[in-house]
Design an enzyme around this catalytic site. Structure first.
Site, PDB file in Angstrom:
ATOM      1  CB  ILE A  10      -0.987   0.014   1.271  1.00  0.00           C
ATOM      2  CG1 ILE A  10      -1.950   0.767   0.969  1.00  0.00           C
ATOM      3  CG2 ILE A  10      -0.317   0.497   2.521  1.00  0.00           C
ATOM      4  CD1 ILE A  10      -3.566   0.702   1.833  1.00  0.00           C
ATOM      5  CG  ASN A  23      -0.501   0.973  18.113  1.00  0.00           C
ATOM      6  OD1 ASN A  23      -0.955   1.956  18.679  1.00  0.00           O
ATOM      7  ND2 ASN A  23       0.388   0.497  17.363  1.00  0.00           N
ATOM      8  CB  VAL A  32      -0.058  -2.290   6.917  1.00  0.00           C
ATOM      9  CG1 VAL A  32      -1.111  -1.847   7.669  1.00  0.00           C
ATOM     10  CG2 VAL A  32      -0.070  -1.236   5.615  1.00  0.00           C
ATOM     11  CG  ASP A  33       1.066   1.486  12.286  1.00  0.00           C
ATOM     12  OD1 ASP A  33       1.298   2.528  12.049  1.00  0.00           O
ATOM     13  OD2 ASP A  33       0.820   1.419  13.914  1.00  0.00           O
ATOM     14  CE1 TYR A 124      -3.537  -5.184  17.389  1.00  0.00           C
ATOM     15  CE2 TYR A 124      -5.239  -3.681  16.338  1.00  0.00           C
ATOM     16  CZ  TYR A 124      -4.121  -3.999  17.090  1.00  0.00           C
ATOM     17  OH  TYR A 124      -3.554  -2.769  18.017  1.00  0.00           O
TER      18      TYR A 124
END
Ligand code: AR6
Length: 172
Positions: A10, A23, A32-33, A124
């Protein structure tokens, strides 16, 4: 309005806004964070810190918007998906809220093209097929109420998610 599906990263996706699976601290993490913060640079976390100073945290299912720094997008919309606890903790509703609140923020910021990762399906642990159905249905529901958005891109990082999305989208 079109819904497109991509297998890829992404952080390489050109869009007005890309969504981050963050989060509640908004201070970055793995998955991805981590990729978004690494590629986007320090300005993103600086804006996140200002938001946290103002509002304390970003709740599960909520979202906030920042610059996209060095990414090929104008904005990053950070949202917090639910941790999967077996399905009895309101996970479905919270994931729906995460998608809808991102779309709402997008519209408020005149975003026409938005890219989503598969929120909550990494660490998650949300079941992938169930999460994909929620993602697609949330977007379709929202699009019935909004005419501003022109393109939604689901960016799948793994082939398994890509095939799941492809199959669901083919039935719509
Ligand atoms: N581009 C697109 N998708 C990606 C990328 C990428 N570069 N990297 C991973 N994914 P996850 P979560 C996919 O774990 O489950 C973080 O530490 C990945 O394959 O990133 O919502 C946060 O700080 C998966 O399908 O997010 C939180 O603590 C999807 O992105 C926590 O993880 C989501 O996986 C959030 O967990």
């Amino acid at each position: 309005m079109v819904i497109n599906l991509i297998l890829g990263d992404i952080t390489k996706t050109k869009a007005d806004a890309i969504v981050n699976a963050a989060n509640t601290t908004l201070l970055g993490g793995g998955g991805v964070d981590g990729a978004i913060h690494r590629a986007g640079g320090i300005t993103i976390v600086e804006e996140c810190k200002k938001i946290i100073k103002k509002q304390g945290s970003c709740g599960v299912g909520e979202s906030v918007i920042t610059t996209a720094g060095n990414l090929p997008a104008k904005f990053v919309i950070h949202t917090v998906g639910p941790i999967w606890y077996g399905g009895t903790n309101n996970e479905d509703l919270l994931l729906t809220n995460a998608y809808k609140n991102c779309l709402q923020l997008a519209v408020e910021n005149e975003v026409k093209k938005i890219a989503f990762p598969n929120i909550s399906t990494g660490v998650y642990n949300f079941p992938k097929e169930r999460a994909a159905k929620i993602a697609i249905n949330s977007v379709l529901d929202f699009l019935n109420t909004s005419s501003i958005l022109e393109e939604i891109i689901f960016v799948c990082f793994d082939k398994e998610n890509y095939v799941i999305y492809e199959n669901i989208l083919n039935t719509k």
